[in-house]
Design a protein around this motif. Sequence first.
Motif, PDB file in Angstrom:
ATOM      1  N   PRO A   1      -5.293   5.046  -4.877  1.00  0.00           N
ATOM      2  CA  PRO A   1      -6.223   5.279  -3.773  1.00  0.00           C
ATOM      3  C   PRO A   1      -7.654   4.999  -4.233  1.00  0.00           C
ATOM      4  O   PRO A   1      -8.017   5.293  -5.382  1.00  0.00           O
ATOM      5  CB  PRO A   1      -6.029   6.768  -3.456  1.00  0.00           C
ATOM      6  CG  PRO A   1      -4.679   7.102  -3.977  1.00  0.00           C
ATOM      7  CD  PRO A   1      -4.478   6.239  -5.198  1.00  0.00           C
ATOM      8  N   LYS A   2      -8.449   4.433  -3.345  1.00  0.00           N
ATOM      9  CA  LYS A   2      -9.837   4.163  -3.684  1.00  0.00           C
ATOM     10  C   LYS A   2     -10.638   5.459  -3.675  1.00  0.00           C
ATOM     11  O   LYS A   2     -10.488   6.279  -2.775  1.00  0.00           O
ATOM     12  CB  LYS A   2     -10.451   3.192  -2.673  1.00  0.00           C
ATOM     13  CG  LYS A   2      -9.938   1.785  -2.772  1.00  0.00           C
ATOM     14  CD  LYS A   2     -10.422   0.930  -1.611  1.00  0.00           C
ATOM     15  CE  LYS A   2     -11.929   0.839  -1.562  1.00  0.00           C
ATOM     16  NZ  LYS A   2     -12.376  -0.060  -0.468  1.00  0.00           N
TER      17      LYS A   2
ATOM     18  N   ASP B   1      -7.330  -1.341   1.008  1.00  0.00           N
ATOM     19  CA  ASP B   1      -7.868   0.014   0.837  1.00  0.00           C
ATOM     20  C   ASP B   1      -7.255   0.696  -0.383  1.00  0.00           C
ATOM     21  O   ASP B   1      -6.956   1.889  -0.373  1.00  0.00           O
ATOM     22  CB  ASP B   1      -7.652   0.861   2.082  1.00  0.00           C
ATOM     23  CG  ASP B   1      -8.558   2.093   2.107  1.00  0.00           C
ATOM     24  OD1 ASP B   1      -9.672   2.006   1.574  1.00  0.00           O
ATOM     25  OD2 ASP B   1      -8.134   3.140   2.639  1.00  0.00           O
ATOM     26  N   ARG B   2      -7.073  -0.077  -1.437  1.00  0.00           N
ATOM     27  CA  ARG B   2      -6.539   0.442  -2.676  1.00  0.00           C
ATOM     28  C   ARG B   2      -7.424  -0.020  -3.833  1.00  0.00           C
ATOM     29  O   ARG B   2      -8.287  -0.889  -3.680  1.00  0.00           O
ATOM     30  CB  ARG B   2      -5.098  -0.038  -2.902  1.00  0.00           C
ATOM     31  CG  ARG B   2      -4.093   0.560  -1.933  1.00  0.00           C
ATOM     32  CD  ARG B   2      -3.925   2.050  -2.136  1.00  0.00           C
ATOM     33  NE  ARG B   2      -2.919   2.639  -1.274  1.00  0.00           N
ATOM     34  CZ  ARG B   2      -3.164   3.157  -0.074  1.00  0.00           C
ATOM     35  NH1 ARG B   2      -4.411   3.123   0.417  1.00  0.00           N
ATOM     36  NH2 ARG B   2      -2.205   3.699   0.636  1.00  0.00           N
TER      37      ARG B   2
ATOM     38  N   ASP C   1      -8.568  -4.082  -2.839  1.00  0.00           N
ATOM     39  CA  ASP C   1      -9.638  -3.530  -2.007  1.00  0.00           C
ATOM     40  C   ASP C   1      -9.399  -3.817  -0.526  1.00  0.00           C
ATOM     41  O   ASP C   1      -9.641  -2.961   0.332  1.00  0.00           O
ATOM     42  CB  ASP C   1     -10.984  -4.113  -2.449  1.00  0.00           C
ATOM     43  CG  ASP C   1     -12.148  -3.510  -1.705  1.00  0.00           C
ATOM     44  OD1 ASP C   1     -12.428  -2.318  -1.906  1.00  0.00           O
ATOM     45  OD2 ASP C   1     -12.784  -4.246  -0.915  1.00  0.00           O
TER      46      ASP C   1
ATOM     47  N   ARG D   1     -13.461   7.851  -2.728  1.00  0.00           N
ATOM     48  CA  ARG D   1     -14.359   7.884  -1.560  1.00  0.00           C
ATOM     49  C   ARG D   1     -15.785   8.229  -1.967  1.00  0.00           C
ATOM     50  O   ARG D   1     -16.738   7.871  -1.280  1.00  0.00           O
ATOM     51  CB  ARG D   1     -13.845   8.889  -0.538  1.00  0.00           C
ATOM     52  CG  ARG D   1     -12.434   8.591  -0.036  1.00  0.00           C
ATOM     53  CD  ARG D   1     -12.328   7.198   0.557  1.00  0.00           C
ATOM     54  NE  ARG D   1     -10.955   6.832   0.892  1.00  0.00           N
ATOM     55  CZ  ARG D   1     -10.584   5.629   1.281  1.00  0.00           C
ATOM     56  NH1 ARG D   1     -11.470   4.656   1.392  1.00  0.00           N
ATOM     57  NH2 ARG D   1      -9.314   5.364   1.549  1.00  0.00           N
TER      58      ARG D   1
ATOM     59  N   ASN E   1       2.006   1.496  -3.512  1.00  0.00           N
ATOM     60  CA  ASN E   1       0.853   1.365  -4.400  1.00  0.00           C
ATOM     61  C   ASN E   1       1.146   0.382  -5.533  1.00  0.00           C
ATOM     62  O   ASN E   1       1.024   0.693  -6.727  1.00  0.00           O
ATOM     63  CB  ASN E   1       0.425   2.723  -4.967  1.00  0.00           C
ATOM     64  CG  ASN E   1      -0.408   3.518  -3.978  1.00  0.00           C
ATOM     65  OD1 ASN E   1      -1.394   3.014  -3.447  1.00  0.00           O
ATOM     66  ND2 ASN E   1       0.002   4.738  -3.703  1.00  0.00           N
TER      67      ASN E   1
ATOM     68  N   ALA F   1       0.819  -1.212   0.000  1.00  0.00           N
ATOM     69  CA  ALA F   1       0.000   0.000   0.000  1.00  0.00           C
ATOM     70  C   ALA F   1       0.853   1.262   0.000  1.00  0.00           C
ATOM     71  O   ALA F   1       0.404   2.316  -0.467  1.00  0.00           O
ATOM     72  CB  ALA F   1      -0.935  -0.009   1.209  1.00  0.00           C
TER      73      ALA F   1
END
Length: 470
Positions: A221-222, A132-133, A129, A224, A111, A108
Amino acid sequence: MNRPPPSSDTLSRLTNVVGERYAIRDLAAMDGYMREWRGIWHGVSPLVVRPANTDEVSRVLAIAHETNTAIVPQGGNTGLVGAQIPHETNTEVVLSLDRMTRIIAVDASDNTITVEAGAILRSMQDAADAADRLFPLSLASEGSCRIGGNLSSNAGGLNVIAYGNTRELCLGLEVVLADGRVWNGLKHLRKDNTGYDLRNIFIGAEGTLGIITGAVMKLFPKPRVQETAFIAIASPQAAVDLLSLARELSGNRVVAFEIMPQFAMDITVKHMGARNPLATPSPWYVLSELADPVRGTFLRILETAMERGWVSDATVAQSAAQRNELWAIRELMPESQTHEGASIKHDIAVPVSRIPAFFTEADAVIRRMMPDARIMGYGHLGDGNIHYNITQPLGMEKQAFLSQWDAINDAVYAVVISLGGSISAEHGIGRLKRKYMPFIKSPVELHMMRGLKRMLDPKGILNPGKLLPE
């Protein structure tokens, strides 16, 4: 292509590398590896080998190189141009990567995600996921396609407008060369200015230069917040104008922009149980999504577009469930067409600004050739990639329709080339489009491509008869 079948001794040696359990010779057991889902090709092979790791792939290729045995690499067998299917000569051994499925690492901080080539795309999405990616490659076949095949065909999908093709998502590769040597290029670097970019030689090469066994891919990054809208438009030109406006007003946060004609909507509702989310039919529709926009951005975009006469109606998803319903319409369209009879499909790309001209000119050509043809041009307008499919006219015999395959392809591709486009945007060349290569590649380009092939695969054992023309 004229080489003899591998000897029984060669087949035994290849079997010994992977073990009897993972060497398939039974015709019934091999069947799933011999045909692709559309049923266009049905190959014949004396053996399917399923290596467990890069070392076994290396040993298989070393034997193949020594014995002049042709090897056809195969991932999830979801390809649409026949690159992964052996010929009908019973001389080519299939090397399946379906056991090499490990997610090796998710980082993470960097990345990145490092995987074996047989990793299923959805499993990579899920692993990202969990950290948190986001791994943004998204295809209709993501539940079964494998990253090695995605790389070998330079797959595109829904999010290319924001994140790029598979090529743009790759940082490093591990590749086994035709003679069994292994190139370990599994780097995590974003910048590496040290000469030739060897990685990109193998991406999009369809297994003709080496066999990809591992990859380092980019994560992001996911988002939001996502705003998803289903929009009624009058024409492809209105869609192009809307895309430009959406990029401008959103701060370039458009991550998907799909165009669909009314015919596609009608048959998806008819056959797939989908529901048109808008009250009044429209000649064309757009499905678009923004990632992390300022709240209400899509409403401002749509209000402006309506004032300018580009948009007649729209709905913006108010929940994740509604967003999924909107995307289901688009995802079900390819399958819906199978219920309407045979189709002649094209995976083309032109500059975004020329998409309206493409539809106008291609539609006119097809109407002259086949007045009752049902045209279904849909897809990734945001990156210029249209799936331009011609559906069998009502009342016309299937074989009579399919007999026009070459003539229709020639006509559509002539329009594409005249507009500075490509006859393959995301599916590759394989067997299906190989004969067109001399028309779309200059003699200089073909000379360079053949030179790479001779250098990296001097015996021509890697996926022969694919990609490069005779």
